[in-house]
Design a protein around this motif. Structure first.
Motif, PDB file in Angstrom:
ATOM      1  N   VAL A 287     -12.872 109.195  99.277  1.00 15.81           N
ATOM      2  CA  VAL A 287     -13.434 107.856  99.407  1.00 15.81           C
ATOM      3  C   VAL A 287     -14.453 107.689  98.287  1.00 15.81           C
ATOM      4  N   VAL A 288     -14.318 106.628  97.514  1.00 14.59           N
ATOM      5  CA  VAL A 288     -15.236 106.405  96.397  1.00 14.59           C
ATOM      6  C   VAL A 288     -15.886 105.034  96.519  1.00 14.59           C
ATOM      7  N   ASP A 289     -17.068 104.887  95.910  1.00 15.83           N
ATOM      8  CA  ASP A 289     -17.741 103.591  95.920  1.00 15.83           C
ATOM      9  C   ASP A 289     -17.284 102.761  94.727  1.00 15.83           C
ATOM     10  N   ASP A 290     -17.902 101.590  94.521  1.00 16.56           N
ATOM     11  CA  ASP A 290     -17.484 100.690  93.455  1.00 16.56           C
ATOM     12  C   ASP A 290     -17.643 101.277  92.063  1.00 16.56           C
ATOM     13  N   GLU A 291     -18.488 102.292  91.938  1.00 15.78           N
ATOM     14  CA  GLU A 291     -18.704 102.921  90.634  1.00 15.78           C
ATOM     15  C   GLU A 291     -17.860 104.174  90.456  1.00 15.78           C
ATOM     16  N   GLY A 292     -17.025 104.479  91.444  1.00 19.64           N
ATOM     17  CA  GLY A 292     -16.150 105.629  91.344  1.00 19.64           C
ATOM     18  C   GLY A 292     -16.750 106.929  91.824  1.00 19.64           C
ATOM     19  N   ALA A 293     -17.977 106.896  92.350  1.00 26.21           N
ATOM     20  CA  ALA A 293     -18.613 108.110  92.864  1.00 26.21           C
ATOM     21  C   ALA A 293     -18.067 108.414  94.258  1.00 26.21           C
ATOM     22  N   GLU A 294     -17.792 109.685  94.520  1.00 30.07           N
ATOM     23  CA  GLU A 294     -17.234 110.067  95.820  1.00 30.07           C
ATOM     24  C   GLU A 294     -18.276 109.927  96.922  1.00 30.07           C
ATOM     25  N   VAL A 295     -17.851 109.412  98.072  1.00 29.72           N
ATOM     26  CA  VAL A 295     -18.702 109.248  99.244  1.00 29.72           C
ATOM     27  C   VAL A 295     -18.260 110.273 100.287  1.00 29.72           C
ATOM     28  N   PHE A 296     -19.218 111.074 100.759  1.00 26.51           N
ATOM     29  CA  PHE A 296     -18.888 112.148 101.684  1.00 26.51           C
ATOM     30  C   PHE A 296     -19.209 111.758 103.121  1.00 26.51           C
ATOM     31  N   PRO A 297     -18.541 112.366 104.099  1.00 23.70           N
ATOM     32  CA  PRO A 297     -18.825 112.066 105.509  1.00 23.70           C
ATOM     33  C   PRO A 297     -20.245 112.483 105.882  1.00 23.70           C
ATOM     34  N   VAL A 298     -20.721 111.923 106.970  1.00 21.23           N
ATOM     35  CA  VAL A 298     -22.010 112.339 107.519  1.00 21.23           C
ATOM     36  C   VAL A 298     -21.872 113.791 107.984  1.00 21.23           C
ATOM     37  N   SER A 299     -22.927 114.585 107.811  1.00 23.23           N
ATOM     38  CA  SER A 299     -22.908 115.993 108.215  1.00 23.23           C
ATOM     39  C   SER A 299     -22.616 116.113 109.711  1.00 23.23           C
TER      40      SER A 299
END
Length: 201
Positions: free
Chosen positions: A74-86
């Protein structure tokens, strides 16, 4: 995928499952029949997936992508990966997750209004949180955003160590990262009578 492959991650809005399945077959040199055999589904199903006539559940898609050494992200609008909540975030005394949209504070970060309100008739809270209005006020005051994760149990243990310093007689840091002791345990050389951790200090 990269811009060299003809797809820019920041502009990819929809998951093109049929062509991802084709990409797996290209990378793995797999016919539809080959892919069906290793993925555990039928060749006609693979054909319908590639023709957008059949959907594909996430678990099966992950398994198919894994055959080519690929994974979903899952990535944001800038292409950075978004990780699940711990999965180790602070929970309440009943073991339930705190509200995901609110900002949780570690047990030692007691709200000002409760500094003189010590309750001995109930277990020490595992964390504190404010409702939206107070949450937003604190965010403005502290300059934080919703991107700051809720604290984990190791975060709470670290906060206790900082608060109580080296005078508590507790074991070395590595031994207490998973400690669930109450604050009052840190003032003695053993667990308080109502402590459920029972690590023994």
């Amino acid at each position: 995928m990269t811009a060299a492959d003809g797809v820019e991650p920041s502009r990819a809005r929809a998951l093109d499952v049929p062509r991802l399945v084709m990409r797996v077959r290209r990378l793995g040199d797999l016919s539809q029949r080959d892919l069906a055999r290793v993925a555990g589904i039928s060749q006609p199903q693979i054909a319908r997936i590639e023709r957008s006539l059949r959907g594909l559940d996430v678990r099966t898609l992950e398994r198919i992508l894994g055959l080519a050494g690929l994974r979903l992200a899952v990535v944001d609008d800038e292409g950075a990966e978004v990780f699940p909540v711990s999965d180790d975030v602070i929970r309440d005394n009943a073991g339930r997750l705190m509200p995901a949209h609110l900002d949780v504070r570690v047990p030692t970060d007691r709200p000002r209004r409760l500094l003189t309100d010590t309750r001995y008739d109930r277990a020490e809270p595992q964390g504190w949180y404010h409702h939206r209005a107070e949450r937003d006020r604190r965010r403005r005051q502290l300059g934080t955003t919703s991107h700051v994760d809720q604290p984990t149990r190791p975060d709470a243990a670290a906060a206790r160590r900082v608060r109580h310093g080296s005078t508590s007689g507790r074991p070395p840091d590595a031994a207490i990262d998973d400690c669930g002791c109450l604050d009052e345990c840190w003032d003695t050389r053993g667990c308080a009578s109502r402590c459920s951790c029972r690590c023994g200090g």
